[in-house]
Motif scaffolding. Structure first.
Motif, PDB file in Angstrom:
ATOM      1  N   UNK A  94       1.097  -5.385  -8.773  1.00  0.00           N
ATOM      2  CA  UNK A  94       1.358  -4.020  -8.318  1.00  0.00           C
ATOM      3  C   UNK A  94       2.190  -3.969  -7.023  1.00  0.00           C
ATOM      4  N   UNK A  95       3.263  -4.717  -7.024  1.00  0.00           N
ATOM      5  CA  UNK A  95       4.214  -4.585  -5.920  1.00  0.00           C
ATOM      6  C   UNK A  95       5.102  -3.373  -6.203  1.00  0.00           C
ATOM      7  N   UNK A  96       5.570  -2.730  -5.132  1.00  0.00           N
ATOM      8  CA  UNK A  96       6.467  -1.572  -5.303  1.00  0.00           C
ATOM      9  C   UNK A  96       7.876  -2.110  -5.559  1.00  0.00           C
ATOM     10  N   UNK A  97       8.446  -1.809  -6.723  1.00  0.00           N
ATOM     11  CA  UNK A  97       9.697  -2.468  -7.112  1.00  0.00           C
ATOM     12  C   UNK A  97      10.900  -2.152  -6.219  1.00  0.00           C
ATOM     13  N   UNK A  98      10.843  -1.016  -5.541  1.00  0.00           N
ATOM     14  CA  UNK A  98      12.013  -0.634  -4.725  1.00  0.00           C
ATOM     15  C   UNK A  98      11.964  -1.248  -3.330  1.00  0.00           C
ATOM     16  N   UNK A 100      11.351  -4.724  -0.731  1.00  0.00           N
ATOM     17  CA  UNK A 100      11.430  -6.190  -0.693  1.00  0.00           C
ATOM     18  C   UNK A 100      10.025  -6.762  -0.536  1.00  0.00           C
ATOM     19  N   UNK A 103       8.692  -5.904   2.869  1.00  0.00           N
ATOM     20  CA  UNK A 103       8.330  -4.476   2.971  1.00  0.00           C
ATOM     21  C   UNK A 103       7.055  -4.178   2.197  1.00  0.00           C
ATOM     22  N   UNK A 107       3.547  -2.612   3.858  1.00  0.00           N
ATOM     23  CA  UNK A 107       2.973  -1.318   3.444  1.00  0.00           C
ATOM     24  C   UNK A 107       1.530  -1.185   3.922  1.00  0.00           C
ATOM     25  N   UNK A 108       0.800  -2.301   3.785  1.00  0.00           N
ATOM     26  CA  UNK A 108      -0.626  -2.258   4.132  1.00  0.00           C
ATOM     27  C   UNK A 108      -0.816  -1.893   5.600  1.00  0.00           C
ATOM     28  N   UNK A 110       1.393  -0.276   7.466  1.00  0.00           N
ATOM     29  CA  UNK A 110       1.905   1.073   7.747  1.00  0.00           C
ATOM     30  C   UNK A 110       0.807   2.127   7.562  1.00  0.00           C
ATOM     31  N   UNK A 139      13.473  -8.651  -4.068  1.00  0.00           N
ATOM     32  CA  UNK A 139      12.698  -7.579  -4.683  1.00  0.00           C
ATOM     33  C   UNK A 139      11.753  -8.186  -5.720  1.00  0.00           C
ATOM     34  N   UNK A 155      -0.095  -9.111   1.225  1.00  0.00           N
ATOM     35  CA  UNK A 155      -0.329  -7.687   1.478  1.00  0.00           C
ATOM     36  C   UNK A 155      -1.831  -7.404   1.577  1.00  0.00           C
TER      37      UNK A 155
END
Lengths: 222, 401
Positions: A94-98, A100, A103, A107-108, A110, A139, A155
């Motif tokens: 479940x990485x966000x594809x948009x 890197x 990044x 996220x965690x 942020x 990516x 993450x």
């Protein structure tokens, strides 16, 4: 650290009939303890993990993180509690594809409100430690499954959350990558985190502190 | 941090390339249809502005039937009588002729006309004291055999300042070309009234016969098809027009307000058409934009679930989506505007060969389209986000898998 009492959850079948998946689950995991939950496919393991991680609401029961009764919190409170208390390792990464690799790890931090510079330093160190430092600007689509899970692991542990929840963390990995993740889970427990892993492979839980089996909606010692 | 923001925004925009393209097409359609609507509005408003700036008079009768001054001859004595009416400040005799009466264009709304102006009198039209010249100069008192062309007519015939133009066998030097006004004068040839009178006689065999017979005591100064009349400051133009009607017999006098009403009723079809075009543009462009933006948010339902699992609150996600949707819709809006400008410019370039201009990309239209697209995009994104965050993180991850 984690205490669940009487957790219950039902879903509705297409016919409208309720399907009781969890029927009063009690679970307590102390800081520094590893707990494994096994069970057959469809037994409700992932649902239990979702409830423990506040990813969905239980129909009944209570959930405590430390002294905080998080099951009573509202939506925003639960979001904040997830950011502060919980790290997740998902089977599908479940990485966000948009974003890197770096990044995705950041996220965690942020959403937990951690200082950006400090979080970046730690994220880079973690990526290096897991052997994917040179992939930090790649990516997800440019990473292998093992590399994606290592990034997802970074993450999950970036915030050093006191509770680490892992859903079939080695399900999509080869033995070598699986071993890296399992070793990481043990080390997090040694560092003081409460760790809960669900897997339908009993061997994953071999040598763990507490192993439970989920059957007919209830948790029993394996 | 700021230096990192630019590549980050560019990357976000790259990630939304298809969404931006979809929005650009919607906004492009909106702007193109809107520009056609603006063109019609300008045409109607321009005509209205012109007729409300002067009182148009002509001699009573059928006459040439050209332009706004349908009527018979307006002799010099009558012009003097009009000038003596209280409230009148200036009377400019004019000769309005079809440029080519032998073509069917004579019967159209956009016919090419020769307008002869008495340059000894200042232009009495309050809204057009001087016509805007794009190249060269306007006519001056004492000019002969020179012409100033409307922009469309000049473009259609490939003429510019310094070119020569033959009218009724006589050669004229083009001394100026007007700015495009998007109204009737775009298709006019302005000449000194003396030259226009010569053309009139040359065109009209009946007039040649009458003059040759000596049956009517006409001088050159009597050959006017009409006149533009100005009124004094503070006077009601309709009241002055009625006064002219009462005091000077044998005239067709158009009340400015009446003429404006007539013009508007004759353009009622176009008004209805432009309302339809505008509504259609808003509907098509708006639906396309809102649908594209909402679909882009729904496509990321799994990402929202993951972010919420990591601790993002509804407010944090809403802020993120709003910022991204603003960037995406603004980029799509700008792309759409550019697309419309390129497309409209190409079509207008082609239409200019026939002296036409189909689009008016006014600043208010472009700004309005951008604001509309950004607001609608943000609203659509907000709606979609609300739907998405209403799901539990687990459900969002499941649905997006």
């Amino acid at each position: 650290m984690l205490r669940a009492t009487g957790l219950a959850k039902s879903y509705r079948a297409p016919s409208g009939a309720p399907i009781r998946v969890l029927d009063g689950v009690d679970l307590a995991v102390r800081a520094g303890e590893l707990a494994a939950v096994t069970g057959a496919s469809g037994s409700g393991k992932s649902t239990l993990l979702n409830l423990l991680g506040l990813l969905e609401d239980a129909d009944g029961g209570e959930l405590w993180f430390g002294d905080e009764r998080v099951s009573a919190l509202g939506r925003a409170g639960k979001s904040r509690a997830r950011g502060r208390w919980v790290g997740f390792v998902f089977q599908a990464f479940l990485l966000v594809p948009s974003l890197t690799a770096l990044e995705n790890v950041l996220l965690a931090a942020r959403y937990a409100g951690r200082p950006a510079a400090e979080a970046r330093r730690r994220a880079l160190a973690l990526l290096e430690e897991l052997g994917v430092g040179d992939r930090r600007d790649h990516y997800p689509a440019q990473l292998s499954g093992g590399e994606q899970q290592r990034v997802a692991w970074c993450r999950a542990v970036l915030n050093e959350a006191p509770l680490l929840l892992a859903d079939e963390p080695t399900g999509n990995l080869d033995d070598a990558n699986g071993a890296v993740i399992l070793d990481g889970l043990r080390r997090r427990a040694h560092a003081g985190a409460a760790v809960v892993v669900v897997s339908h492979h009993p061997e994953v839980a071999a040598g763990w502190g507490a192993v439970y089996r989920l059957r007919e909606g209830r948790l029993e010692a394996a | 941090m700021r230096a990192e923001a630019v590549p980050r925004v560019l990357r976000i925009l790259r990630g939304y390339a298809f969404t931006i393209a979809g929005i650009a097409i919607g906004v492009g359609g909106l702007v193109t249809l809107g520009a056609m609507s603006e063109r019609i509005v300008r045409f109607i408003e321009g005509g209205d502005r012109f007729v409300l700036g002067q009182i148009s008079v002509a001699g009573r009768g059928m006459g040439m039937g050209a332009g706004f001054t349908a009527g018979g001859l307006l002799p010099a004595a009558t012009v003097r009588a009009i000038a003596a009416v209280p409230g009148v400040t200036g009377v400019q005799p004019q000769v309005m002729l079809p440029l080519n009466p032998s073509t069917s264009q004579f019967l159209t709304l956009t016919q090419e006309l020769v307008l002869g102006l008495d340059l000894a009198v200042l232009m009495p039209n309050r809204h057009y004291r001087a016509l805007p010249v794009r190249a060269g100069r306007f006519l001056r008192a004492g000019d002969r055999r020179v012409a100033v062309l409307g922009a469309s007519l000049a473009a259609a015939r490939g003429l510019r300042a310094g070119s020569r133009l033959t009218l009724e066998g006589a050669s004229y030097e083009v001394v100026g070309v007007l700015e495009r006004m998007l109204t009737a004068p775009d298709r006019f040839v302005f000449v000194p009234i003396e030259d226009a009178r010569e053309q009139w006689v040359a065109k009209d065999q009946l007039l040649q016969t009458v003059l040759a017979s000596g049956a009517a005591a006409l001088t050159a100064a009597d050959l006017n098809t009409g006149a533009a009349v100005g009124w004094a400051e503070g006077e009601d133009p309709d009241a002055v027009a009625r006064r002219i009607r009462e005091r000077v017999p044998g005239l067709n006098v158009q009340l400015p307000s009446e003429l404006s009403r007539l013009l508007r009723s004759s353009t009622a079809f176009f008004s209805a058409l432009l309302v339809g075009i505008g509504a259609l543009a808003l509907l098509i462009g708006g639906l396309s934009l809102a649908n594209t933006m909402a679909a882009a948010v729904f496509e990321r339902i799994r990402d929202f679930g993951v972010k919420r699992a990591l601790g993002a609150t509804d407010l944090q996600l809403a802020r993120e989506v709003l910022a991204e949707s603003l960037a995406v819709t603004l980029a799509g809006g700008l792309g759409g505007v550019a697309l419309a400008l390129v497309l409209g410019g190409a079509i207008d370039g082609w239409a200019a060969r026939a002296g036409q201009e189909l689009f008016d990309f006014s600043p208010r239209l472009l700004a309005g389209a951008l604001v509309f697209s950004v607001l609608l995009g943000a609203a659509a994104a907000g709606y979609a986000t609300r739907r998405v965050v209403a799901l539990s993180p687990a459900e969002a991850i499941r649905r997006g898998a």
